[in-house]
Motif scaffolding. Structure first.
Motif, PDB file in Angstrom:
ATOM      1  N   VAL A 154      -1.898  -4.414 -17.968  1.00 41.07           N
ATOM      2  CA  VAL A 154      -1.957  -4.095 -16.569  1.00 41.07           C
ATOM      3  C   VAL A 154      -0.548  -4.302 -16.105  1.00 41.07           C
ATOM      4  O   VAL A 154      -0.145  -3.452 -15.030  1.00 41.07           O
ATOM      5  CB  VAL A 154      -3.152  -4.880 -15.857  1.00 41.07           C
ATOM      6  N   VAL A 155      -0.031  -5.557 -16.150  1.00 42.43           N
ATOM      7  CA  VAL A 155       1.287  -5.803 -15.657  1.00 42.43           C
ATOM      8  C   VAL A 155       2.294  -4.823 -16.362  1.00 42.43           C
ATOM      9  O   VAL A 155       3.159  -4.269 -15.465  1.00 42.43           O
ATOM     10  CB  VAL A 155       1.788  -7.125 -16.383  1.00 42.43           C
ATOM     11  N   ASN A 156       2.361  -4.296 -17.376  1.00 44.63           N
ATOM     12  CA  ASN A 156       3.477  -3.418 -17.998  1.00 44.63           C
ATOM     13  C   ASN A 156       3.040  -1.961 -17.372  1.00 44.63           C
ATOM     14  O   ASN A 156       3.967  -1.126 -17.186  1.00 44.63           O
ATOM     15  CB  ASN A 156       3.204  -3.281 -19.368  1.00 44.63           C
ATOM     16  N   LEU A 157       1.732  -1.601 -17.194  1.00 42.39           N
ATOM     17  CA  LEU A 157       1.431  -0.244 -16.679  1.00 42.39           C
ATOM     18  C   LEU A 157       1.597  -0.015 -15.107  1.00 42.39           C
ATOM     19  O   LEU A 157       1.594   0.955 -14.753  1.00 42.39           O
ATOM     20  CB  LEU A 157      -0.279  -0.047 -16.749  1.00 42.39           C
ATOM     21  N   ALA A 158       1.810  -1.148 -14.436  1.00 41.83           N
ATOM     22  CA  ALA A 158       2.112  -1.242 -13.024  1.00 41.83           C
ATOM     23  C   ALA A 158       3.425  -0.463 -12.868  1.00 41.83           C
ATOM     24  O   ALA A 158       3.433   0.526 -11.909  1.00 41.83           O
ATOM     25  CB  ALA A 158       1.919  -2.530 -12.501  1.00 41.83           C
ATOM     26  N   ALA A 159       4.464  -1.176 -13.166  1.00 46.18           N
ATOM     27  CA  ALA A 159       5.933  -0.598 -12.781  1.00 46.18           C
ATOM     28  C   ALA A 159       6.629  -1.442 -13.581  1.00 46.18           C
ATOM     29  O   ALA A 159       6.412  -2.606 -14.023  1.00 46.18           O
ATOM     30  CB  ALA A 159       6.237  -0.801 -11.502  1.00 46.18           C
ATOM     31  N   VAL A 160       7.811  -1.098 -13.957  1.00 53.53           N
ATOM     32  CA  VAL A 160       8.906  -1.989 -14.885  1.00 53.53           C
ATOM     33  C   VAL A 160       9.163  -3.020 -14.271  1.00 53.53           C
ATOM     34  O   VAL A 160       9.479  -4.166 -14.588  1.00 53.53           O
ATOM     35  CB  VAL A 160      10.231  -0.887 -15.201  1.00 53.53           C
TER      36      VAL A 160
END
Length: 473
Positions: A154-160
């Motif tokens: 989820v952290v990586n899918l949110a935004a760089v």
């Protein structure tokens, strides 16, 4: 809906990202993110967990093992920094190998590197789950592994920027913890720490238990094999630079700082352990080198303190591993060496399919670890074990060719230069090759090298056949 995005502007600079790819990734990483990724990139859980076995195998001479591998990493990073500062790319060394050595090289090393990191995801998720299960046994280990993987996905899918912020704080905890350990440890070593249980024996423990080479000089090479893989991750900053506001500056700074980072965090912390207690003290193996050292100093609840630090290192490595695998998959997709969907980004510049594709294999590897730990997962582990050394070799050979290409096309971009080129590059190739050959004399190392070579041969063979078919088509 995932769409192929046009080049986007940097979040704060108002200029296009200088990643050199013309891709849909956004310049969402700030300078402080890149700085901490660079500093924390060489600190993995392997330093905290694996150092005790190295000390037991080589004694105080393990310092020389760390110094030799550290020098090798410094040289490799200098070469990679030279190329990345001139041509920042989300594919880093894979993209450079593509340009300098041929499509087969970029394809092969890119997929091997992706394979390495998705296996690391399973290893780190399992290690983190074991610690969390010890704290809260009501949740089974596999449940914790699943939770950890989902949260970081989820952290990586949110935004760089989410990845950068997460890594900034978790790498920061690692850095502060080791810096504090070195400072407090040195004070205790020389008897300057108030309230310490340590008598302050100075440097006596380096030689008082069989000398500096208690297992003989040959143990240095055994130590090299045991510590070399704890250095993997230094190159992550060159992939991340493609999504920063000023890639050239970030890469230059990271490359120039790698010497003191390895000196302080690796050599410094291991030196403190070896001077606080004899190398053959049973507690080093039974409790772990850092826990044993903290207990000698008199730090209360040393085991729990180290569990928190190791968990932080595990989560940081997981976070960076998922980021790295997805960006390599993205770059391969861009170059037509992976499904085109991998090269698509969301409106936030996130390569969603590349992330999900990487994490699915990571989940699968975790499942293998619980279902068939001694067969299927052991094969995955060993067949990716020597990939780090293959990557470093490819970086060396690529830099030999790329130097001339940069001088011919963009000489003004050669702001970071490999020292004593080409002699030191060839010396590094010889060092890495020697380590690979020496691994064949070690039982555990032999299996890793042979299985990794088998997988590498399959990938290279597939890429060559694919290239020939494409030419005919």
């Amino acid at each position: 809906m995932t769409t192929q995005s046009p080049p986007t502007t940097g979040a704060s600079s108002g200029t296009p990202p200088t990643g050199g790819d013309g891709d849909g990734l956004k310049a969402g990483l700030k300078n402080r993110h890149l700085s901490m990724i660079a500093i924390g990139g060489v600190i993995g859980a392997g330093l905290f967990v694996g150092s005790s076995s190295g000390i037991a195998a080589a004694g105080p001479a393990i310092l020389i093992s760390y110094a030799l591998v550290g020098a090798m990493v410094v040289f490799v990073m200098r070469m990679l920094g030279e190329m990345a500062a001139a041509r920042p790319s989300s594919g880093s060394f894979s993209a450079y190998a593509d340009q300098a050595l041929g499509r087969w090289a970029g394809f092969s090393i890119g997929w091997l590197y992706w394979f390495f990191w998705v296996v690391v995801l399973a290893v780190e998720a399992t290690a983190g789950a074991k610690i969390l299960n010890g704290w809260i046994p009501g949740v089974p280990q596999w449940g914790w592994a699943l939770i950890v993987m989902v949260v970081l996905t989820v952290v990586n899918l949110a935004a760089v920027g989410s990845y950068g912020e997460f890594e900034f704080w978790f790498a920061g905890i690692k850095v502060v913890a080791i810096a504090a350990f070195v400072i407090v440890g040195l004070l205790a070593v020389f008897g300057l720490l108030p309230g310490s249980d340590n008598p302050g024996s100075g440097l006596a423990h380096l030689t008082d238990s069989g000398g500096f080479f208690p297992k003989g000089p040959g143990a240095i090479l055994t130590g090299v094999l045991m510590v070399v893989f704890s250095f993997m991750g230094s190159e992550i900053v060159t992939l991340a630079a493609g999504e920063s506001e000023n890639p050239q500056k970030a890469v230059t700074r990271a490359t120039n700082s790698v010497i003191w980072r390895i000196g302080i965090f690796y050599l410094g912390s291991i030196f403190v352990v070896l001077t606080l207690l004899p190398w053959n003290d049973p507690s080093i193996v039974d409790e772990g080198s850092y826990v044993a050292a903290l207990n000698v100093i008199g730090i209360p609840h040393a085991g729990q303190v180290m569990d928190v630090i190791v968990l932080t290192a595990v989560l940081s490595c997981l976070n960076s591993g998922l980021y790295t695998a997805s960006r390599m998959a993205f770059s391969l997709g861009q170059r037509g060496d992976a499904p085109k969907a991998f090269a698509k980004t969301t409106s936030r510049g996130v390569p969603r399919v590349a992330i999900l594709g990487s994490v699915v294999f990571g989940f699968l590897a975790v499942w293998f670890n619980y279902q068939w730990p001694d067969t299927v997962f052991n094969f995955l582990l060993n067949s990716s074990g020597a990939v780090a050394l293959f990557v470093w070799l490819v970086i060396c050979f690529t830099q030999l060719k790329m130097r001339g290409m940069i001088l011919r096309d963009q000489p003004e971009k050669l702001v970071v230069k490999m020292w004593l080129f080409p002699y030191l590059t060839w010396a590094t190739i010889a060092m890495i090759s020697f380590v690979l050959v020496y691994m064949l004399t070690d039982d555990a190392g032999r299996e890793q090298v042979l299985l990794s070579l088998l997988v590498a041969a399959f990938v290279v063979g597939f890429s060559l056949v694919r290239e020939r078919v494409q030419r005919r088509g």
